[in-house]
Design an enzyme around this catalytic site. Structure first.
Site, PDB file in Angstrom:
ATOM      1  N   SER A 165      11.482 -34.594  23.206  1.00  0.00           N
ATOM      2  CA  SER A 165      10.289 -35.239  22.685  1.00  0.00           C
ATOM      3  C   SER A 165      10.120 -34.899  21.210  1.00  0.00           C
ATOM      4  O   SER A 165      10.327 -33.761  20.790  1.00  0.00           O
ATOM      5  CB  SER A 165       9.058 -34.812  23.490  1.00  0.00           C
ATOM      6  OG  SER A 165       8.893 -33.409  23.480  1.00  0.00           O
ATOM      7  N   GLY A 198       8.681 -40.425  18.700  1.00  0.00           N
ATOM      8  CA  GLY A 198       9.167 -40.880  19.991  1.00  0.00           C
ATOM      9  C   GLY A 198       9.947 -39.808  20.714  1.00  0.00           C
ATOM     10  O   GLY A 198       9.515 -38.657  20.785  1.00  0.00           O
ATOM     11  N   GLY A 236       2.774 -34.829  26.210  1.00  0.00           N
ATOM     12  CA  GLY A 236       4.083 -34.436  26.715  1.00  0.00           C
ATOM     13  C   GLY A 236       4.142 -34.440  28.230  1.00  0.00           C
ATOM     14  O   GLY A 236       5.166 -34.807  28.828  1.00  0.00           O
ATOM     15  N   ASP A 237       3.039 -34.054  28.859  1.00  0.00           N
ATOM     16  CA  ASP A 237       2.982 -34.077  30.321  1.00  0.00           C
ATOM     17  C   ASP A 237       3.009 -35.520  30.832  1.00  0.00           C
ATOM     18  O   ASP A 237       3.639 -35.819  31.850  1.00  0.00           O
ATOM     19  CB  ASP A 237       1.720 -33.363  30.812  1.00  0.00           C
ATOM     20  CG  ASP A 237       1.592 -31.958  30.252  1.00  0.00           C
ATOM     21  OD1 ASP A 237       2.642 -31.324  30.021  1.00  0.00           O
ATOM     22  OD2 ASP A 237       0.461 -31.501  30.038  1.00  0.00           O
TER      23      ASP A 237
END
Length: 316
Positions: free
Chosen positions: A227, A232, A258-259
């Site tokens: 990530s 992106g 991020g999760d």
């Protein structure tokens, strides 16, 4: 029967405070404050539930303040497989700066978790495992647990036929991918800094990140996602390397993006999707999360619209 299991050993209640501009050392006047259940695996479970995935959430909660989690699981139809421990689940403070779109985290210590509680979490997770079930192991480890805790659980889950998606960093990630690990996770999602720390070298260019990801694929990790925040992410498997991104948008809070990306990865795994579809869903999930506080994804139609607009390009 559940589609996905998530495990969170160090969950939290996230208190998100929104300010016009964060100035260190001065009195801050908040625009708003909002509390939500948190912890990386809990966030993943919430996003997947909004995608109509049947999720079981396991981990360790403090029994003295689990009401918010109980209500969250009920509202999202998430199966509660969490073990209760004495004490309170920690509170993490998130300061969202509207001027910059950045978020400052102040994370408090978590519950005391010992090997017996980890065994109880494992026993609860076994109730929902079928061959091929994606299992997300997410977040940091509570103080006192050895760095090898996630590595051991990866091995045990893989032996049961689970596809393990590991989202952690530092020593726990190194242990799960090191020479002592008997089984490797199916997928991982480090960011640039975490991948650099894992491999012990700078990775300034995209080509450096792709080479590093391919090293991990060669070791036996089926999918490596790197990530890159607003840039992106990179998606690398044994056959292909892709870059995927969406144009920048207004950001309310980056907490949980991020999760959400991990949730998109898992949603694509459930579809047995191509790498291109997986990249699109992952970036779309993360982008959809940016204008929401808490573990919520939003309408599926909106996410699919974002996925259709994701720009992907091959890197090999």
């Amino acid at each position: 029967m559940t589609d996905v299991v998530t495990l969170t050993l160090n969950p939290a209640i996230d208190l998100t405070v929104t300010v016009d501009r964060l100035t260190i050392g001065e009195v801050q006047r908040a625009r708003s404050a909002q509390s939500n259940v948190g912890g990386k695996g809990i966030n993943v479970a919430g996003c997947l539930a909004d995608w109509d995935v049947k999720v079981a959430a396991g981990g360790v909660l403090g029994r003295f303040n689990d009401d918010a989690f109980v209500g969250f699981f009920h509202d999202k139809a998430i199966l509660d497989r969490c073990v209760r421990a004495p004490g309170e689940t920690r509170t993490n403070i998130k300061i969202a700066d509207l001027a910059t779109g950045s978020t400052t985290d102040v994370n408090l210590p978590g519950l005391a978790v010992d090997a017996g509680l980890v065994d109880a979490v494992w026993a609860a997770a076994l109730k929902d495992l079928e061959p091929g079930t994606p299992v997300v192991l997410a977040g940091s480890l509570p103080e006192g647990l050895p760095a090898e805790t996630w590595a051991r659980m990866v091995a045990d889950l893989a032996a049961e036929g689970a596809r393990v998606v590991l989202d952690t960093s530092g020593a726990p990630l190194a242990a799960a991918l090191g020479p002592e690990a008997t089984r490797l996770p199916h997928a991982i999602k480090p960011n640039r800094a975490e991948l650099e720390a894992l491999l012990g070298r700078d990775l300034p260019e995209t080509r450096d990140l792709v080479v590093a990801a391919r090293e991990l694929v060669a070791r036996g990790v089926a999918l490596v996602v790197v990530s890159l925040g607003a840039e992106g992410a990179l998606f690398v498997d044994a056959e292909t390397a892709l870059a995927a991104r969406l144009a920048p948008k207004a950001v309310l809070s980056t907490v949980g993006a991020g999760d959400a990306m991990v949730a998109g990865m898992v949603a694509a795994l459930l579809e047995h999707a191509s790498l291109d579809r997986l990249a699109r869903l992952s970036v779309a999930f993360a982008t959809a999360k940016l204008d929401r506080i808490g573990p919520h994804l939003g309408p599926k139609a909106n996410v699919e619209d974002l996925a259709a607009r994701v720009e992907t390009r091959r890197l090999d």
